[in-house]
Design a protein around this motif. Structure first.
Motif, PDB file in Angstrom:
ATOM      1  N   UNK A 151       0.847  -1.187   0.000  1.00  0.00           N
ATOM      2  CA  UNK A 151       0.000   0.000   0.000  1.00  0.00           C
ATOM      3  C   UNK A 151       0.882   1.236   0.000  1.00  0.00           C
ATOM      4  N   UNK A 152       0.651   2.121  -0.953  1.00  0.00           N
ATOM      5  CA  UNK A 152       1.285   3.436  -1.002  1.00  0.00           C
ATOM      6  C   UNK A 152       0.249   4.438  -0.530  1.00  0.00           C
ATOM      7  N   UNK A 153       0.559   5.167   0.521  1.00  0.00           N
ATOM      8  CA  UNK A 153      -0.439   6.055   1.102  1.00  0.00           C
ATOM      9  C   UNK A 153       0.197   7.390   1.491  1.00  0.00           C
ATOM     10  N   UNK A 154      -0.668   8.347   1.824  1.00  0.00           N
ATOM     11  CA  UNK A 154      -0.184   9.673   2.179  1.00  0.00           C
ATOM     12  C   UNK A 154       0.430  10.386   1.005  1.00  0.00           C
TER      13      UNK A 154
ATOM     14  N   UNK B 147      -2.738   3.997  -3.157  1.00  0.00           N
ATOM     15  CA  UNK B 147      -2.770   2.962  -4.189  1.00  0.00           C
ATOM     16  C   UNK B 147      -2.392   1.638  -3.541  1.00  0.00           C
ATOM     17  N   UNK B 148      -3.206   0.624  -3.784  1.00  0.00           N
ATOM     18  CA  UNK B 148      -2.909  -0.705  -3.276  1.00  0.00           C
ATOM     19  C   UNK B 148      -2.553  -1.651  -4.402  1.00  0.00           C
ATOM     20  N   UNK B 149      -1.618  -2.550  -4.140  1.00  0.00           N
ATOM     21  CA  UNK B 149      -1.121  -3.491  -5.145  1.00  0.00           C
ATOM     22  C   UNK B 149      -1.276  -4.906  -4.606  1.00  0.00           C
ATOM     23  N   UNK B 150      -1.756  -5.792  -5.467  1.00  0.00           N
ATOM     24  CA  UNK B 150      -1.886  -7.190  -5.091  1.00  0.00           C
ATOM     25  C   UNK B 150      -1.680  -8.047  -6.342  1.00  0.00           C
TER      26      UNK B 150
ATOM     27  N   UNK C  77      -7.556   2.020  -5.398  1.00  0.00           N
ATOM     28  CA  UNK C  77      -7.260   3.416  -5.679  1.00  0.00           C
ATOM     29  C   UNK C  77      -8.322   4.244  -4.981  1.00  0.00           C
ATOM     30  N   UNK C  78      -7.922   5.114  -4.065  1.00  0.00           N
ATOM     31  CA  UNK C  78      -8.935   5.899  -3.379  1.00  0.00           C
ATOM     32  C   UNK C  78      -8.402   6.621  -2.165  1.00  0.00           C
ATOM     33  N   UNK C  79      -9.302   6.979  -1.228  1.00  0.00           N
ATOM     34  CA  UNK C  79      -8.896   7.698  -0.011  1.00  0.00           C
ATOM     35  C   UNK C  79      -8.010   6.829   0.871  1.00  0.00           C
ATOM     36  N   UNK C  80      -7.050   7.471   1.530  1.00  0.00           N
ATOM     37  CA  UNK C  80      -6.161   6.726   2.422  1.00  0.00           C
ATOM     38  C   UNK C  80      -6.922   6.076   3.564  1.00  0.00           C
ATOM     39  N   UNK C  81      -7.948   6.770   4.078  1.00  0.00           N
ATOM     40  CA  UNK C  81      -8.688   6.262   5.229  1.00  0.00           C
ATOM     41  C   UNK C  81      -9.456   4.988   4.920  1.00  0.00           C
ATOM     42  N   UNK C  82      -9.751   4.733   3.668  1.00  0.00           N
ATOM     43  CA  UNK C  82     -10.552   3.568   3.301  1.00  0.00           C
ATOM     44  C   UNK C  82      -9.712   2.429   2.734  1.00  0.00           C
TER      45      UNK C  82
END
Length: 561
Positions: free
Chosen positions: A5-8, A24-27, A34-39
């Motif tokens: 997860x890449x965040x902030x 951005x999340x990778x799996x 792709x979306x808000x960091x909080x979610x």
């Protein structure tokens, strides 16, 4: 749970449905969030990026991986006088008595005012052969010892270029049409026989060094635009050894004077080549003309400083159309070098003829460089669906003053590198470095696109063609993906796309253009794998792997008499 997860961050996705995000999340090698960091979902590894910019990975649509830099040659970058050139070459000759050839790279054409450099300009530096390539790789400069070693005498031909002769028929030491000839089978064989720096092993080492630089620069896909069939094995070796840290699209070189059977050989070579998500063969490199600096590009009107001379096309008018038509029929996408307005028109005509004859659609043929574009031909790129593969750095005054500008003449400067005009016409413009003609770092290219100035910020010119940061980033990502039929999976950050991503050292949108030159790629991710980490183990792993190679003497060896 996500892999990474890449965040902030500020995430510029280039997805029209969601242009910006925070995380951005990778799996499994693909983008899974792709979306808000909080979610964002939980992840095995999380990187907090402190508000820096994240974009799709850079797609460099014209990058000569095989050229690289030679550790046993001297760079002439920044050498603007003959005195400085002689000093650097003499220094190498003195420091390296073990080298049988003294090699130099990156000479500029304007090193001697109002004429070509010649063998006499290199006299007295060493009794060994001297071999100098220009910064664009289209010309070579030799001393008398090299002329003798290579057997270049009155009227002699060589396989890797066209020697120039004076009025008395004596070789001057200048060779034109180098790169168009050197990558033919005969040209490459002669180079590898005569000039040790072109041996297969040293070419492979250059390939690996260029790949290392690419991943450090945030480049996740590279188009190597001119691979001879004889060097396909270098890329296969890199794939087998796990050294392709970026994706590579290898365009195979088609000498324009090849027999028709050569096109069948190309089809066979591509069909038999290994298939991988890191390596793809298929586009075909052609030449419509040469280059403007030595007056060998084809112009519609005379060169400003050489009345009665317009250069020449690479093949007779009509022949390029026949070649492109046959390649198009065989399913090939073409990538055609054209710099002069005559060469560009010739390439556009050939593509139009091919599409009309074959009834093909969406082949996405490309024209590379597009340096001097006649206004009548500007709308044809969008009309024909032709990609303009362009290099913003090439338009920098510090590279082209004294040669390109003078040869074209001020009355045609408004035709120079019309990046903005092409974009606004609806054409697809894929940006690139043309390494090593220009710096590989995409931030240098972006800076040039935003300023049309030298790297010191001075002498901005043709400012009507300046583009925005967002346009430049799109040219290096979304447009590059479109150009190579990968817009469904690359050049965008959206669910399901390949996880090719770069995290920059700052939010580039908050900087002035000069500030871009102080930034770097912090993370480069290809298919979900971190291939470069400016602060972590991935960068160290790449560096160590590169250093384990035996760096031989790329200009050593015996001269050929």
């Amino acid at each position: 749970m996500l892999d990474l997860l890449l965040t902030g961050a500020r995430v510029r996705t280039f997805d029209p449905a969601q242009p910006w995000a925070e995380a951005v999340g990778i799996d499994g090698g693909r983008i899974a969030y792709v979306g808000p960091a909080a979610e964002a979902p939980s992840a095995k590894e999380t990187r907090h990026l402190g508000g820096s910019l994240v974009t799709p990975g850079i797609i460099d649509s014209h990058n000569h991986l095989l050229l690289g830099f030679d550790p046993d040659a001297v760079s002439l970058e920044g050498a603007e006088t003959l005195t400085e050139v002689r000093s650097r070459i003499a220094g190498l000759a003195q420091e390296r008595p073990d080298l049988d050839w003294i090699c130099a790279e990156n000479a500029v054409y304007s090193i001697v005012e109002n004429r070509r450099p010649n063998a006499a300009d290199l006299a007295g530096l060493t009794d060994r052969p001297i071999f100098v390539t220009t910064y664009d790789q289209h010309s070579v400069w030799l001393n008398d010892a090299a002329l003798s070693a290579l057997g270049i005498t009155a009227g002699a031909d060589i396989a890797w270029g066209n020697p120039e002769y004076d009025r008395d028929g004596r070789p001057t030491g200048w060779v034109t049409d180098f790169y168009t000839s050197a990558m033919t089978s005969a040209g490459l064989a002669a180079l590898q026989r005569d000039i040790p720096m072109y041996s297969p092993e040293l070419r492979y080492r250059k390939l690996l060094g260029s790949l290392e630089m690419a991943t450090r620069s945030g480049i996740t896909t590279i188009v190597e635009p001119q691979v001879p069939i004889a060097e396909i094995n270098l890329f296969e070796r890199a794939l087998t050894e796990g050294r392709l840290s970026s994706r590579v699209i290898a365009a195979l070189f088609h000498p324009v004077d090849s027999a028709p059977a050569f096109r069948t050989d190309l089809r066979t070579a591509v069909d038999d080549a290994p298939r991988s998500d890191r390596l793809r063969f298929g586009p075909v490199k052609l030449y419509a003309d040469d280059v403007i600096e030595p007056h060998t590009a084809w112009m519609l009107e005379d060169y400003a400083n050489r009345p009665g001379h317009r250069g020449h096309p690479s093949v007779p008018v009509g022949e390029l159309s026949r070649i492109v038509t046959e390649l198009d029929r065989l399913g090939f996408q073409t990538h055609t070098h054209a710099t002069g307005d005559g060469g560009i028109r010739l390439a556009l005509d050939a593509i139009e003829d091919a599409q009309r004859t074959n009834g093909t659609r969406d082949r996405r043929h490309g024209i590379v460089h597009v340096e001097c574009l006649d206004p009548a031909d500007l709308p044809r790129f969008a009309e024909l669906g032709v990609t303009a593969a362009m290099q913003p750095r090439h338009a920098s005054p510090d590279l082209i003053e004294g040669t390109w500008m003078d040869n074209i003449g001020e009355q045609r400067w408004d035709r120079a590198w019309r990046v903005r005009s092409l974009m606004e016409s609806g054409a697809h413009v894929a940006l690139s470095s043309d390494w090593q003609v220009g710096e590989m770092d995409p931030l240098v290219g972006i800076y040039s696109a935003l300023t049309r100035a030298g790297l010191d910020g001075t002498n901005s010119w043709t400012q009507n063609e300046i583009i925005t940061l967002d346009q430049a980033l799109a040219g290096y990502t979304r447009e590059g993906a479109w150009a190579w039929h990968a817009d469904d999976s690359l050049g965008v950050i959206r669910m399901g796309a390949q996880a090719d991503i770069v995290a920059w050292s700052a939010d580039l949108y908050r900087l002035d253009p000069a500030g871009l030159l102080d930034q770097r790629a912090e993370l480069t991710i290809v298919g979900g794998e971190i291939v470069h980490d400016a602060h972590g183990d991935a960068a160290s792993r790449i560096d160590v792997a590169a250093k384990t190679l035996d760096h031989g003497q790329s200009c050593s060896g015996h001269s050929h008499g």
